[in-house]
Design a protein around this motif. Structure first.
Motif, PDB file in Angstrom:
ATOM      1  N   SER A 168       0.837  -1.202   0.000  1.00 52.50           N
ATOM      2  CA  SER A 168       0.000   0.000   0.000  1.00 52.50           C
ATOM      3  C   SER A 168       0.873   1.253   0.000  1.00 52.50           C
ATOM      4  O   SER A 168       2.053   1.200   0.362  1.00 52.50           O
ATOM      5  N   PRO A 169       0.318   2.399  -0.399  1.00 52.84           N
ATOM      6  CA  PRO A 169       1.086   3.650  -0.338  1.00 52.84           C
ATOM      7  C   PRO A 169       1.571   3.945   1.083  1.00 52.84           C
ATOM      8  O   PRO A 169       2.680   4.439   1.282  1.00 52.84           O
ATOM      9  N   GLU A 170       0.748   3.612   2.083  1.00 55.66           N
ATOM     10  CA  GLU A 170       1.152   3.843   3.476  1.00 55.66           C
ATOM     11  C   GLU A 170       2.347   2.980   3.844  1.00 55.66           C
ATOM     12  O   GLU A 170       3.247   3.416   4.570  1.00 55.66           O
ATOM     13  N   HIS A 171       2.352   1.770   3.341  1.00 58.11           N
ATOM     14  CA  HIS A 171       3.459   0.854   3.592  1.00 58.11           C
ATOM     15  C   HIS A 171       4.753   1.429   3.012  1.00 58.11           C
ATOM     16  O   HIS A 171       5.792   1.466   3.677  1.00 58.11           O
ATOM     17  N   HIS A 172       4.697   1.894   1.778  1.00 57.29           N
ATOM     18  CA  HIS A 172       5.885   2.473   1.137  1.00 57.29           C
ATOM     19  C   HIS A 172       6.352   3.730   1.866  1.00 57.29           C
ATOM     20  O   HIS A 172       7.555   3.954   2.024  1.00 57.29           O
ATOM     21  N   GLN A 173       5.407   4.539   2.325  1.00 54.55           N
ATOM     22  CA  GLN A 173       5.767   5.753   3.057  1.00 54.55           C
ATOM     23  C   GLN A 173       6.444   5.402   4.382  1.00 54.55           C
ATOM     24  O   GLN A 173       7.418   6.045   4.781  1.00 54.55           O
ATOM     25  N   LEU A 174       5.945   4.373   5.047  1.00 49.37           N
ATOM     26  CA  LEU A 174       6.553   3.969   6.312  1.00 49.37           C
ATOM     27  C   LEU A 174       7.980   3.475   6.100  1.00 49.37           C
ATOM     28  O   LEU A 174       8.887   3.822   6.865  1.00 49.37           O
ATOM     29  N   ILE A 175       8.204   2.677   5.062  1.00 49.61           N
ATOM     30  CA  ILE A 175       9.556   2.218   4.764  1.00 49.61           C
ATOM     31  C   ILE A 175      10.475   3.412   4.543  1.00 49.61           C
ATOM     32  O   ILE A 175      11.594   3.468   5.054  1.00 49.61           O
ATOM     33  N   SER A 176       9.983   4.387   3.799  1.00 55.86           N
ATOM     34  CA  SER A 176      10.771   5.586   3.519  1.00 55.86           C
ATOM     35  C   SER A 176      11.104   6.337   4.808  1.00 55.86           C
ATOM     36  O   SER A 176      12.239   6.784   5.013  1.00 55.86           O
ATOM     37  N   ARG A 177      10.126   6.458   5.692  1.00 62.33           N
ATOM     38  CA  ARG A 177      10.361   7.184   6.952  1.00 62.33           C
ATOM     39  C   ARG A 177      11.328   6.434   7.862  1.00 62.33           C
ATOM     40  O   ARG A 177      12.185   7.049   8.503  1.00 62.33           O
ATOM     41  N   LEU A 178      11.183   5.125   7.935  1.00 63.60           N
ATOM     42  CA  LEU A 178      12.108   4.346   8.761  1.00 63.60           C
ATOM     43  C   LEU A 178      13.533   4.442   8.209  1.00 63.60           C
ATOM     44  O   LEU A 178      14.498   4.572   8.971  1.00 63.60           O
ATOM     45  N   THR A 179      13.655   4.409   6.898  1.00 61.71           N
ATOM     46  CA  THR A 179      14.974   4.552   6.274  1.00 61.71           C
ATOM     47  C   THR A 179      15.556   5.918   6.600  1.00 61.71           C
ATOM     48  O   THR A 179      16.744   6.030   6.936  1.00 61.71           O
ATOM     49  N   GLU A 180      14.730   6.960   6.540  1.00 58.82           N
ATOM     50  CA  GLU A 180      15.205   8.318   6.842  1.00 58.82           C
ATOM     51  C   GLU A 180      15.671   8.421   8.295  1.00 58.82           C
ATOM     52  O   GLU A 180      16.660   9.092   8.590  1.00 58.82           O
ATOM     53  N   ILE A 181      14.985   7.749   9.199  1.00 59.26           N
ATOM     54  CA  ILE A 181      15.400   7.758  10.610  1.00 59.26           C
ATOM     55  C   ILE A 181      16.808   7.180  10.743  1.00 59.26           C
ATOM     56  O   ILE A 181      17.606   7.661  11.543  1.00 59.26           O
TER      57      ILE A 181
END
Length: 197
Positions: A168-181
């Motif tokens: 889902s788009p939310e799933h992809h956004q979460l991966i992106s945010r965790l990577t940014e952290i």
């Protein structure tokens, strides 16, 4: 003879491991050697030729799954990424890249869950988890950031077991945010958290 005509010993071992996984998923950890041999297309004697005991077969299946995960993790390492958190980001990609086959992902998680009820497998997995944790601890991230990212990845990675989608788009956004952290851990640490109590 320990193998079927035309099948190499390595292919027979692989078929036995696959059949052991299938049998355990369908019949539980008490699936018999007869069930496994029949599914692999070998005699029980042929199975015992390759694996002297059911415990040996089950432990080899667990080792195979653990090795496959470590191989996937190594394949996800970015050769151009030399900054702290490199292994953690590979861990994120390993667990959170949407599976091509959601059913297979769910079946693998279910198999691992069943295998973990066997004490020898649980001990093997614990030792592997400790080794992986030591590698992650040496990855250069603050311990609280590492704990957050790994816990999130582990939780999301088990979602297919419950039938949840991982694309889902939310799933992809979460991966992106965790990577940014992992790339900017100071942002996480600077948030105004209060201590418990």
């Amino acid at each position: 003879m320990g193998r079927i005509m035309g099948r190499s010993a390595q292919d027979t071992r692989r078929a036995l491991l696959t059949s052991a996984g299938d049998a355990i998923r369908s019949k539980g950890v008490h699936a018999s050697l007869d069930d496994i041999a029949r599914q692999a297309g070998v005699s029980k004697g042929g199975l015992i030729y390759h694996f002297a005991s059911k415990e040996g077969l089950v432990l080899e299946l667990a080792r195979d799954l653990l090795t496959a995960f470590r191989t996937d993790l190594a394949n996800q390492l970015d050769p151009d990424d030399t900054t702290p958190g490199r292994l953690t980001r590979a861990y994120l990609r390993t667990l959170l890249t949407p599976a091509e086959d959601e059913t297979a992902a769910r079946e693998t998680i279910a198999l691992i869950t069943q295998l973990m009820t066997i004490p020898a497998v649980a001990d093997l997995a614990r030792r592997e988890a400790e080794a992986l944790q030591a590698d992650l601890d040496a990855d250069g991230l603050p311990s609280d950031v590492l704990a957050l990212v790994i816990s999130a990845a582990d939780g999301i990675g088990s979602a297919p077991l419950w039938g949840a989608r991982s694309d889902s788009p939310e799933h992809h956004q979460l991966i992106s945010r965790l990577t940014e952290i992992t790339r900017r851990p100071h942002l996480w640490q600077d948030l105004p958290w209060t201590s418990p109590g």
